[in-house]
Scaffold this motif. Structure first.
Motif, PDB file in Angstrom:
ATOM      1  N   SER A 135       0.833  -1.204   0.000  1.00  0.00           N
ATOM      2  CA  SER A 135       0.000   0.000   0.000  1.00  0.00           C
ATOM      3  C   SER A 135       0.866   1.252   0.000  1.00  0.00           C
ATOM      4  CB  SER A 135      -0.924  -0.018   1.210  1.00  0.00           C
ATOM      5  OG  SER A 135      -1.630   1.182   1.313  1.00  0.00           O
ATOM      6  N   GLN A 136       1.921   1.243   0.796  1.00  0.00           N
ATOM      7  CA  GLN A 136       2.823   2.389   0.824  1.00  0.00           C
ATOM      8  C   GLN A 136       3.522   2.571  -0.513  1.00  0.00           C
ATOM      9  OE1 GLN A 136       5.449   1.694   4.108  1.00  0.00           O
ATOM     10  NE2 GLN A 136       4.013   2.520   5.615  1.00  0.00           N
ATOM     11  N   LEU A 137       3.956   1.470  -1.116  1.00  0.00           N
ATOM     12  CA  LEU A 137       4.622   1.563  -2.417  1.00  0.00           C
ATOM     13  C   LEU A 137       3.665   2.062  -3.495  1.00  0.00           C
ATOM     14  CD1 LEU A 137       6.794  -1.677  -2.500  1.00  0.00           C
ATOM     15  CD2 LEU A 137       7.560   0.674  -2.138  1.00  0.00           C
ATOM     16  N   ASP A 138       2.412   1.670  -3.417  1.00  0.00           N
ATOM     17  CA  ASP A 138       1.434   2.085  -4.427  1.00  0.00           C
ATOM     18  C   ASP A 138       1.115   3.573  -4.360  1.00  0.00           C
ATOM     19  OD1 ASP A 138       1.318  -0.464  -5.415  1.00  0.00           O
ATOM     20  OD2 ASP A 138      -0.511  -1.007  -4.321  1.00  0.00           O
ATOM     21  N   THR A 139       1.360   4.206  -3.213  1.00  0.00           N
ATOM     22  CA  THR A 139       1.053   5.624  -3.083  1.00  0.00           C
ATOM     23  C   THR A 139       2.237   6.520  -3.461  1.00  0.00           C
ATOM     24  OG1 THR A 139       1.669   5.647  -0.744  1.00  0.00           O
ATOM     25  CG2 THR A 139      -0.650   5.220  -1.270  1.00  0.00           C
ATOM     26  N   ILE A 140       3.387   5.928  -3.771  1.00  0.00           N
ATOM     27  CA  ILE A 140       4.552   6.725  -4.160  1.00  0.00           C
ATOM     28  C   ILE A 140       4.311   7.286  -5.553  1.00  0.00           C
ATOM     29  CG2 ILE A 140       7.002   6.613  -4.777  1.00  0.00           C
ATOM     30  CD1 ILE A 140       7.324   4.505  -2.598  1.00  0.00           C
ATOM     31  N   GLU A 141       4.591   8.563  -5.693  1.00  0.00           N
ATOM     32  CA  GLU A 141       4.469   9.216  -6.998  1.00  0.00           C
ATOM     33  C   GLU A 141       5.845   9.656  -7.458  1.00  0.00           C
ATOM     34  OE1 GLU A 141       1.646  12.378  -7.069  1.00  0.00           O
ATOM     35  OE2 GLU A 141       0.202  11.249  -5.847  1.00  0.00           O
ATOM     36  N   PHE A 142       6.134   9.424  -8.734  1.00  0.00           N
ATOM     37  CA  PHE A 142       7.388   9.858  -9.316  1.00  0.00           C
ATOM     38  C   PHE A 142       7.238  11.311  -9.747  1.00  0.00           C
ATOM     39  CE2 PHE A 142       7.440   5.273  -9.961  1.00  0.00           C
ATOM     40  CZ  PHE A 142       8.671   4.974  -9.436  1.00  0.00           C
ATOM     41  N   VAL A 143       8.202  12.130  -9.361  1.00  0.00           N
ATOM     42  CA  VAL A 143       8.137  13.553  -9.684  1.00  0.00           C
ATOM     43  C   VAL A 143       8.893  13.834 -10.968  1.00  0.00           C
ATOM     44  CG1 VAL A 143       8.713  15.868  -8.862  1.00  0.00           C
ATOM     45  CG2 VAL A 143       7.922  14.134  -7.249  1.00  0.00           C
ATOM     46  N   ASP A 144      10.106  13.312 -11.112  1.00  0.00           N
ATOM     47  CA  ASP A 144      10.911  13.506 -12.303  1.00  0.00           C
ATOM     48  C   ASP A 144      10.944  12.225 -13.115  1.00  0.00           C
ATOM     49  OD1 ASP A 144      11.551  16.083 -11.512  1.00  0.00           O
ATOM     50  OD2 ASP A 144      13.300  15.399 -10.361  1.00  0.00           O
ATOM     51  N   LYS A 145      10.970  12.390 -14.444  1.00  0.00           N
ATOM     52  CA  LYS A 145      11.058  11.209 -15.296  1.00  0.00           C
ATOM     53  C   LYS A 145      12.464  10.954 -15.728  1.00  0.00           C
ATOM     54  CE  LYS A 145       6.459  10.919 -16.855  1.00  0.00           C
ATOM     55  NZ  LYS A 145       5.663  10.122 -17.664  1.00  0.00           N
TER      56      LYS A 145
END
Length: 57
Positions: free
Chosen positions: A47-57
């Motif tokens: 659940s914690q990993l699923d909420t991580i958002e990538f900011v830079d590509k």
């Protein structure tokens, strides 16, 4: 099952194993409780990993 109750029972069985040993039924219960506990840990971590958002590509 409440996590606090689960951990308390696992710890109780661990103390009993160190002092006098466990019978087959208690060993099976301990294994089942450990799997439930680990499943909760894995689910929470996922659940914690699923909420991580990538900011830079």
């Amino acid at each position: 099952m409440d996590i606090d109750v689960l951990v308390a029972r696992i710890n109780e069985l661990a103390r009993k194993q160190k002092s006098e040993g466990l019978n087959e039924e208690e060993m099976a219960e301990r294994a089942k409780l450990r799997e439930i506990y680990l499943g909760n840990i894995r689910r929470n971590f996922r659940s914690q990993l699923d909420t991580i958002e990538f900011v830079d590509k």
